[in-house]
Every structure is written in C-alpha cells, then in structure tokens.
Design a protein around this motif. Structure first.
Motif, mmCIF file in Angstrom:
data_model
loop_
_atom_site.group_PDB
_atom_site.id
_atom_site.type_symbol
_atom_site.label_atom_id
_atom_site.label_comp_id
_atom_site.label_asym_id
_atom_site.label_seq_id
_atom_site.Cartn_x
_atom_site.Cartn_y
_atom_site.Cartn_z
ATOM 1 N N UNK A 105 37.818 40.466 51.592
ATOM 2 C CA UNK A 105 36.592 39.662 51.684
ATOM 3 C C UNK A 105 36.145 39.127 50.327
ATOM 4 N N UNK A 106 37.049 38.552 49.595
ATOM 5 C CA UNK A 106 36.708 38.040 48.270
ATOM 6 C C UNK A 106 36.039 36.670 48.377
ATOM 7 N N UNK A 107 35.161 36.402 47.417
ATOM 8 C CA UNK A 107 34.481 35.112 47.331
ATOM 9 C C UNK A 107 34.529 34.659 45.878
ATOM 10 N N UNK A 108 35.096 33.488 45.657
ATOM 11 C CA UNK A 108 35.283 32.972 44.304
ATOM 12 C C UNK A 108 34.375 31.789 44.061
ATOM 13 N N UNK A 109 33.711 31.769 42.893
ATOM 14 C CA UNK A 109 32.926 30.606 42.493
ATOM 15 C C UNK A 109 33.009 30.469 40.982
ATOM 16 N N UNK A 110 32.228 29.579 40.419
ATOM 17 C CA UNK A 110 32.297 29.335 38.984
ATOM 18 C C UNK A 110 31.997 30.592 38.174
ATOM 19 N N UNK A 111 31.132 31.433 38.698
ATOM 20 C CA UNK A 111 30.735 32.639 37.960
ATOM 21 C C UNK A 111 31.871 33.638 37.837
ATOM 22 N N UNK A 112 32.598 33.856 38.924
ATOM 23 C CA UNK A 112 33.667 34.839 38.947
ATOM 24 C C UNK A 112 34.086 35.120 40.374
ATOM 25 N N UNK A 113 34.492 36.344 40.630
ATOM 26 C CA UNK A 113 34.969 36.733 41.955
ATOM 27 C C UNK A 113 34.179 37.944 42.435
ATOM 28 N N UNK A 114 33.632 37.848 43.634
ATOM 29 C CA UNK A 114 32.998 38.984 44.301
ATOM 30 C C UNK A 114 33.968 39.477 45.361
ATOM 31 N N UNK A 115 34.220 40.771 45.385
ATOM 32 C CA UNK A 115 35.231 41.278 46.315
ATOM 33 C C UNK A 115 34.907 42.700 46.740
ATOM 34 N N UNK A 116 35.571 43.100 47.820
ATOM 35 C CA UNK A 116 35.501 44.484 48.282
ATOM 36 C C UNK A 116 36.794 45.192 47.905
ATOM 37 N N UNK A 117 36.643 46.403 47.399
ATOM 38 C CA UNK A 117 37.789 47.209 47.003
ATOM 39 C C UNK A 117 38.715 47.478 48.184
ATOM 40 N N UNK A 118 40.036 47.395 47.939
ATOM 41 C CA UNK A 118 41.000 47.761 48.976
ATOM 42 C C UNK A 118 41.055 49.280 49.146
ATOM 43 N N UNK A 119 40.444 50.024 48.209
ATOM 44 C CA UNK A 119 40.485 51.483 48.270
ATOM 45 C C UNK A 119 39.421 52.028 49.215
ATOM 46 N N UNK A 120 38.157 51.592 49.011
ATOM 47 C CA UNK A 120 37.059 52.180 49.789
ATOM 48 C C UNK A 120 36.047 51.154 50.300
ATOM 49 N N UNK A 121 36.332 49.871 50.104
ATOM 50 C CA UNK A 121 35.432 48.844 50.602
ATOM 51 C C UNK A 121 34.211 48.593 49.752
ATOM 52 N N UNK A 122 34.093 49.278 48.598
ATOM 53 C CA UNK A 122 32.930 49.075 47.731
ATOM 54 C C UNK A 122 32.936 47.658 47.159
#
Length: 377
Positions: A105-122
């Motif tokens: 569930x990653x989201x990329x924009x000019x600022x950077x990347x927001x994502x959920x860890x593949x390990x625990x979903x954090x």
C-alpha cells in the motif's frame, strides 16, 4: 589511513578502470564487488570469512534495517560496524528499491514515499531527508540518495517522470547529507532504457558534484545487451575522476562486461542466494549441485581453488547436503561463490594493472563456456 573520502584512478586499459577509494575505515580496491549484508549479515557467512576472501566493503540495506531492528536502535548500540562486527567500510542503499518492490500500500508523491511494512503492516514515511538520516544513524561510509526505480519495460513518459523526480530528490538528499568529508553520498542515474533520459540524468547529477555516482534501474529484467548499451551511453557523461557504481549487478559475465565499459563498483545478492539454492559459481561456469549426476562424483568443485569449500569437499557430499536440507550445504556454497567472485575481481584488477584486460576477459569467458575441469576417472 585517511580522514576523508577520496577516489584515485590508478590506471586504465581500454574502457576498464583501476582505482582505489580511501576512507577512514579502510581502502576499497576497484573494480570491487561488495557482498550484500541486507539485514546486517552476509547470509550464511561469518564476517571474518567475508573479509578473508578479499572483500574491502559490504552493503547494508536501509529499508530492512529501518524496520528491524530500527536505525535508532542500531545507533544506540554503536552503529552498524559495531553491531555487525564489521570494522571496515559499509555502503548502504537508500531503501527506495525495496519500498517499490516489497512494501504494501505504498503512496508516492513529491515529498517521498508512504508505505506499510511487509513485516508487520506498520506505517512509515521515507523522504530523501529521512533516508539520509537513517543511513547516518547506521554510520554508513557511503550513502545513497533516495530515488525512484521503475521496473522495465515501462512507458517513456513514466521513466522520464521517475527520473526527474529522482533528480529533485538527489538535490534534497545532498543537502541533507551536508558537509561530511569523512564519508560520501552518491547520486543515482536513472532513465530506464531510454538513452536521452540517461544522458539527461547523468548530466544533471554531474552538475550537482556528488563524490560518486551510481547507475540504478538496470538489471531489473531487461536483456544484458540493453544494460550494456545504457552503460555505454551513461558512463562518458559521468566525471572520470569519480567512482561509478552499478547497483544490483550481477552475474560474473555482467561484471566483466560492465568493467569493460568503465564501472568501478558492484553489489548483488546472487552469489549467496545461489549458494543457498545449490548453485555454485566456478571458473568452469555454473554447477547445479542438486542435479542427480553429482551423487557419486568425488571431484571437488575446483581442486586448484584457495577456498576450502571449493577444494576440500566432493560434489557428491555437496549434493547430499542439499538433498537432505542440511544448512552446511548453503554455507559451503555461499563461501565458494563469494570466493569465486572475489577471485574474479582480483584477476580483473591485476589484468588492468598489467594492461591485459581484454585477454583476461576472453580467456575467462572461454573457461565458463568450456567447463574444463577434468572428468572423473
């Protein structure tokens, strides 16, 4: 010893370059292969084994280490060199490639990347500034800018968008790194398989005056000929007095062909990953120890090798270890494979020094094709 990062080009032979990177924690002889220690360990290997094989530097992975055990924790424990018992140079990647390939569930924009860890979903946010901060907390000697790596094939418009975003992130990464003469940050050339985009990326990064340059976004599924063509396009644009690092490459053939085109540094999980799955790299080519034909073969992998894993164990025994899922099999073949890779790099460096690289390149490839270890009696 030195108190600052520097690169010295010691000689050339055709397009091949011989050099040395100097850092407070030690010198790196180039062309160099960097074993990959993703989570602070080169899998199935002891640190002193890796060093004894000739490795001057290893690679750590920002994405995996930021998730487990956490960059701040590593810093509290003395940094990655202390934590992993590797007092020599370490290069860390930015984490960008793993975010694109592993995170949920990653989201990329000019600022950077927001994502959920593949390990625990954090949930995590990785910006150019945070990537540099993490790598500095790890106490990395050579740091990578955050970039966006597009998998090939891709539309040219998408490749161009990602490349130009990576350029803007390069500026932010370099600014966040600041003035740190005892270590270095490398810019990353992107542009996929589009020659004019590679040239644009390389020119813009060269103008930013990074201490070194990486070539990213290759060896991601494209044919070798495309990768080599992009190197032939990119390398002439990069400063000759700075090191060039081809990220994530590769096979022995990829390495020797890339050296011929002016690359100085390589990393890849291939030798240890292949070793864990029963595949040995040797001067006679690849050998799959899972094949039944090795079950009664008393020959070693290479009786002339300096590596005990290659010289002192029979193919029959190695075959047995993989058939019975014994962990020693993965350990021995990882050892053999890294030994072969480091021997290949030492041979390349000597050949460039002696201005016989083309002959070395030809005879090495002939050995792989011939597979000329004498047959069992």
């Amino acid at each position: 010893m030195t108190d600052r990062f520097s690169f010295h080009l010691l000689g050339t032979d055709g397009g091949a370059r011989r050099g040395e990177i100097r850092l407070p924690r030690g010198a790196i002889r180039t062309p160099a292969f960097m074993p990959v220690g993703t989570a602070g360990t080169v899998k199935a290997m002891y640190p002193d084994q890796v060093r004894a094989l000739g490795a001057d530097i290893i690679l750590g992975n920002t994405y995996h280490l930021m998730l487990r055990p956490g960059a701040e924790r590593v810093a509290r424990l003395g940094g990655l060199h202390v934590f992993a018992n590797w007092p020599h140079p370490i290069l860390t990647d930015s984490g960008g490639f793993q975010v694109m390939s592993l995170a949920q569930l990653r989201k990329l924009d000019e600022t950077g990347v927001t994502f959920q860890s593949h390990v625990d979903g954090s949930r995590h946010v990785l910006t150019p500034e945070r990537s540099v901060e993490i790598q500095l907390l790890l106490d990395s000697d050579i740091i990578m800018q955050l970039d966006e790596c597009v998998r090939l094939p891709a539309e040219e418009a998408e490749v161009a968008r990602a490349m130009r975003l990576s350029l803007r992130w390069a500026e932010r990464s370099k600014r966040a790194f600041g003035e740190r003469p005892d270590r270095a940050i490398f810019g990353i050339v992107q542009g996929g398989d589009v020659a004019h985009l590679r040239i644009e990326s390389a020119r813009e990064l060269a103008a930013m005056d990074f201490p070194g340059y990486s070539v990213g976004g290759l060896a991601v599924g494209e044919p070798q000929a495309v990768m080599l063509a992009m190197l032939e396009t990119t390398n002439p644009v990069l400063p000759a007095d700075k090191p060039r690092y081809l990220m994530g490459v590769g096979t022995p053939d990829d390495i020797i062909e890339s050296v011929a085109r002016g690359i100085d540094m390589f990393d890849c999980v291939m030798p240890t990953r292949a070793g864990r799955h029963g595949l040995a790299y040797t001067r006679f080519g690849k050998i799959n120890l899972k094949n039944a034909r090795h079950a009664e073969d008393s020959r070693p992998l290479d009786e002339a090798s300096d590596c005990p894993a290659a010289r002192d164990y029979s193919r029959a025994y190695l075959h047995h270890l993989f058939k019975t899922d014994e962990m020693l099999g993965a350990m021995l073949l990882s050892w053999n494979n890294l030994a072969y890779y480091q021997a290949l790099m030492a041979g390349i460096r000597a050949a460039i020094d002696e201005r016989r690289f083309e002959d070395f390149r030809r005879t090495t490839k002939e050995g792989w094709e011939r597979g000329d270890l004498p047959a069992a009696a």
